[in-house]
Write an enzyme that holds these catalytic residues in place. Structure first.
Site, short mmCIF file in Angstrom:
data_model
loop_
_atom_site.label_atom_id
_atom_site.label_comp_id
_atom_site.label_asym_id
_atom_site.label_seq_id
_atom_site.Cartn_x
_atom_site.Cartn_y
_atom_site.Cartn_z
N LYS A 41 -3.96 -8.66 10.27
CA LYS A 41 -3.62 -7.32 10.08
C LYS A 41 -2.99 -6.60 11.18
O LYS A 41 -3.15 -5.29 11.61
CB LYS A 41 -4.86 -6.51 9.17
CG LYS A 41 -4.85 -7.03 8.00
CD LYS A 41 -5.51 -6.07 7.08
CE LYS A 41 -5.94 -6.40 5.78
NZ LYS A 41 -7.33 -7.48 5.84
O1 S5P Z 1 -6.00 -4.86 0.14
C1 S5P Z 1 -6.50 -5.97 0.76
C2 S5P Z 1 -6.07 -6.66 1.66
C3 S5P Z 1 -6.93 -7.98 2.06
S1 S5P Z 1 -6.12 -9.00 3.25
N1 S5P Z 1 -7.94 -6.08 0.42
C4 S5P Z 1 -8.51 -7.06 0.78
O2 S5P Z 1 -9.84 -7.09 0.35
N2 S5P Z 1 -8.13 -8.04 1.61
C5 S5P Z 1 -8.89 -9.02 2.04
O3 S5P Z 1 -9.17 -10.22 1.20
C6 S5P Z 1 -10.25 -8.84 2.82
O4 S5P Z 1 -10.16 -8.46 4.25
C7 S5P Z 1 -11.29 -10.01 2.75
O5 S5P Z 1 -10.96 -10.73 3.52
C8 S5P Z 1 -10.47 -10.49 1.20
C9 S5P Z 1 -11.42 -9.99 0.37
O6 S5P Z 1 -12.75 -10.58 -0.10
P1 S5P Z 1 -13.79 -10.34 -1.10
O7 S5P Z 1 -14.88 -10.81 -0.53
O8 S5P Z 1 -13.82 -8.77 -1.29
O9 S5P Z 1 -13.20 -10.96 -2.15
#
Ligand code: S5P
Length: 471
Positions: A306
């Site tokens: 990011k």
């Molecule tokens: O808007 C966003 C963008 C990203 S890249 N929301 C997110 O959650 N992410 C990333 O996606 C976040 O940094 C994490 O690595 C992943 C989601 O992880 P989870 O464990 O919540 O499924």
């Protein structure tokens, strides 16, 4: 240049390419000024001088591979410039051929070619935007539009909103000033026209790279030919081949845990996404180990860094320091918050490598209360038209229809839910229906009691939803 412009303004007035008075346009609107540059082909000297002067506006620092005149008035102008500058030209058809290849663009070009658009007059900017749409869909990279006359009715803004630089020889105001100085028109005419420009601004138009095809209805393999970035094409083909649109977010803090999970998930994913800066025991060879797994199981590696600083800092963050991300990450995420310079920073760092690299722009975030709304989203979407580094957008909903860009959607679990730090989860089927092409799953897998079972569950649900979507 100034003298040239003054003399040419007078010539255009004298051959009636610009007329002042009372006119009714094709669509029935009254106008005190009428511009018809078609007449210039009857005056070869003026025609040639005007084309040469227009070409002087082009950006000398930019490599230009193709020229494209907007049909019809600008076609002869573009042809003349093409011959003089020895830069090839492409022609945009008004309608696709009904036989043979359904190509909209004629000429010899390749994906990623830089193309400059030549146009006679901008009013709303819609003709240029239509041309940009078709050129972009063929993989050409439109860098700027050179225009003879800007009627100052909002067209320039519309085109610039789509990320295309616009340079014009004249604005209506500038043209009128030259003519006034030469005693060709009166102050009253200037006042009338100025009032008219103020009252008759063109509607706001956004670049809609929609073709007759709907992104959500087209299969991944077919979309691979619309991409500007090689990795985007690879991803589309890989998804079709491995029958998966799953991206695993391996947000773990121990290298061994990441490697173990990558080995397990490798055959079932297209991207392995990590946050390298959360790893406790990072070592120099770790990226090589990941790379080997990526080759073995055919997936791409994304560092979810990011980036969001000024270009120069991003160039350093991307290629230097402990992690040297540019050396091993196929894909990185970038916040568009600092403007186009952030993309230039990434490009700068890649100057010394010939490896394929791609960016996902963080256009709309999954977390509660995210500030990525309205105009921010619009501006971020327009950035992708400016750079062949952009593979797609990280977003939550179907906000673009460019067939060559990928929607990457995080915030996914089998049940709609939230965590206690703002993350919001939707189900696999709902995000695919909302336009997700690749879906990011993190804790839904990493925290599952049986990780393989969870991987297969998400993979199946996501692929089934995609198949249903395109059916
Ligand atoms: O808007 C966003 C963008 C990203 S890249 N929301 C997110 O959650 N992410 C990333 O996606 C976040 O940094 C994490 O690595 C992943 C989601 O992880 P989870 O464990 O919540 O499924």
């Amino acid at each position: 240049m100034e003298t040239e412009l003054k003399e040419l303004a007078i010539s255009l007035f004298e051959i009636n390419a610009v007329k002042f008075g009372y006119f009714v346009t094709k669509v029935g609107l009254k106008t005190p000024v009428y511009i018809d540059l078609r007449v210039i082909i009857a005056y070869p000297k003026i025609f040639s001088r005007l084309s040469n002067t227009l070409w002087k506006l082009s950006d000398n620092n930019q490599k230009i591979d193709q020229l494209c005149g907007v049909p019809y008035t600008a076609l002869p102008i573009a042809s003349l410039i093409s011959v003089e500058s020895n830069i090839p030209m492409v022609i945009r058809r008004k309608e696709a051929k009904s036989y043979g290849t359904k190509k909209m663009i004629e000429g010899e070009y390749k994906k990623g070619d830089n193309c400059v658009i030549i146009e006679d007059v901008i009013t709303s900017g819609s003709s240029i935007l239509e041309t940009v749409k078709d050129l972009t869909q063929e993989g050409l990279n439109v860098t700027e539009a050179l225009v003879i006359m800007d009627r100052e009715q909002g067209g320039k803004k519309n085109i610039e909103n789509a990320g295309i630089k616009v340079k014009s020889l004249y604005t209506l105001t500038k043209l009128m000033n030259y003519l006034f100085e030469a005693d060709k028109i009166t102050l009253e005419t200037i006042e009338n026209v100025t009032q008219y420009i103020k009252e008759c601004s063109a509607p706001l138009i956004t670049l809609n790279k929609e073709s007759s095809h709907d992104r959500l209805k087209m299969n991944y393999a077919s979309r691979s030919k619309f991409t500007m970035n090689q990795l985007a094409a690879n991803l589309f083909e890989l998804m079709e081949k491995k029958e998966t649109n799953l991206c695993l977010a391996a947000d773990m803090t121990k290298t061994n845990d990441i490697i173990e999970l990558a080995e397990l998930a490798g055959p079932h994913i297209v991207i392995l996404k990590i946050h390298v800066d959360i790893i406790d025991d990072f070592y120099k060879e770790f990226p090589c180990t990941l790379k080997e797994l990526a080759l073995k199981h055919e997936f791409l590696i994304m560092e979810d860094r990011k980036f969001g600083d000024i270009g120069n800092t991003v160039a350093l963050q991307y290629s230097k320091g402990l992690y040297k991300i540019s050396e091993w990450a196929d894909l990185v995420t970038v916040h568009p918050v600092s403007g186009p310079g952030v993309l230039d920073g990434v490009r700068e760092a890649l100057k010394s490598t010939s490896k394929d690299r791609g960016i996902f722009l963080i256009t709309e975030m999954s977390s509660k209360g995210a500030l990525t709304t309205g105009n921010y989203i619009k501006e971020s979407l327009s950035l992708s038209a400016q750079s062949d580094l952009v593979v797609g957008h990280v977003c939550q909903s179907n906000i673009f229809n460019d067939l060559g860009l990928i929607q990457l959607t995080p915030g996914v679990k089998l049940e709609t839910s939230t965590d206690n730090l703002g993350q919001q989860y939707n189900t696999p089927e709902s995000v695919v229906n909302n336009g997700a092409d690749i879906v990011v799953v993190g804790r839904g897998i990493t925290e599952a009691p049986d990780q393989l079972k969870a991987i297969l569950e998400y993979k199946t649900q996501l692929w089934t939803a995609y198949k249903k979507r395109i059916a």
